[in-house]
Scaffold this active site. Structure first.
Site, PDB file in Angstrom:
ATOM      1  N   CYS A   1      -5.396  -2.316   0.679  1.00 17.01           N
ATOM      2  CA  CYS A   1      -6.162  -2.642  -0.326  1.00 17.01           C
ATOM      3  C   CYS A   1      -6.794  -4.061  -0.030  1.00 17.01           C
ATOM      4  CB  CYS A   1      -5.412  -2.914  -1.876  1.00 17.01           C
ATOM      5  SG  CYS A   1      -4.429  -4.350  -1.895  1.00 17.01           S
TER       6      CYS A   1
ATOM      7  N   CYS B   1       0.168  -4.287   0.350  1.00 23.81           N
ATOM      8  CA  CYS B   1      -0.863  -4.266  -0.604  1.00 23.81           C
ATOM      9  C   CYS B   1      -0.371  -5.338  -1.735  1.00 23.81           C
ATOM     10  CB  CYS B   1      -0.449  -3.002  -1.359  1.00 23.81           C
ATOM     11  SG  CYS B   1      -1.476  -2.036  -2.542  1.00 23.81           S
TER      12      CYS B   1
ATOM     13  N   CYS C   1      -4.319 -11.405   4.420  1.00 24.77           N
ATOM     14  CA  CYS C   1      -3.883 -10.992   5.340  1.00 24.77           C
ATOM     15  C   CYS C   1      -4.169 -11.961   6.785  1.00 24.77           C
ATOM     16  CB  CYS C   1      -4.101  -9.636   5.994  1.00 24.77           C
ATOM     17  SG  CYS C   1      -3.125  -8.917   7.026  1.00 24.77           S
TER      18      CYS C   1
END
Length: 142
Positions: free
Chosen positions: A80, A8, A87
């Site tokens: 999120c 997150c 990522c």
């Protein structure tokens, strides 16, 4: 044993709650970690609402995603959109999964606790399903 990392932005609420529930449902079949792309401490309301459901995350720390780049991960779950956008640069062969949860810390002050409870319950349901589909079912087919 599977290694699961939940990412997150701040590693303060959603990823912390997901870590708690994923570990609870996985038991000794997985090791679950959480981290953020800009960690800023575990939110006390996350600790409170998890304790209401019998999960103690008071010992959790807020960690940076870079701390896990050398860990052999099976899954990286982003919770999120900001973490999901960053990522793809996460150096891992892990399967990347995204499930967006509302940030409860952005609720108006009077509604924060209620919003934390709503998001907690969503994360609990998601975590149970994720473990059943990706850890438990694979363990019975191994």
């Amino acid at each position: 044993m599977k290694n699961i990392l939940v990412l997150c932005t701040g590693n303060s609420a959603r990823s912390q709650m997901a870590e708690g529930y994923l570990q609870y449902f996985a038991g000794d079949r997985a090791q679950v970690y959480s981290a953020g792309v800009a960690p800023h401490g575990v939110n006390p309301l996350a600790i409170l609402v998890m304790a209401e459901d019998g999960i103690d995350i008071s010992h959790h720390t807020s960690n940076h995603a870079d701390e896990y780049t050398s860990l052999p991960l099976d899954y990286v779950i982003t919770v999120c959109d900001n973490a999901r956008e960053q990522c793809p640069y996460f150096p891992s062969t892990a399967k990347k999964v995204h499930h967006r949860f509302t940030d409860p810390s952005h609720a108006p002050d009077g509604d924060k606790l209620a919003q934390f409870r709503v998001v907690r319950d969503e994360i609990k349901a998601y975590s149970q399903q994720f473990i059943e589909e990706n850890v438990t079912s694979q363990a019975t087919h191994a």
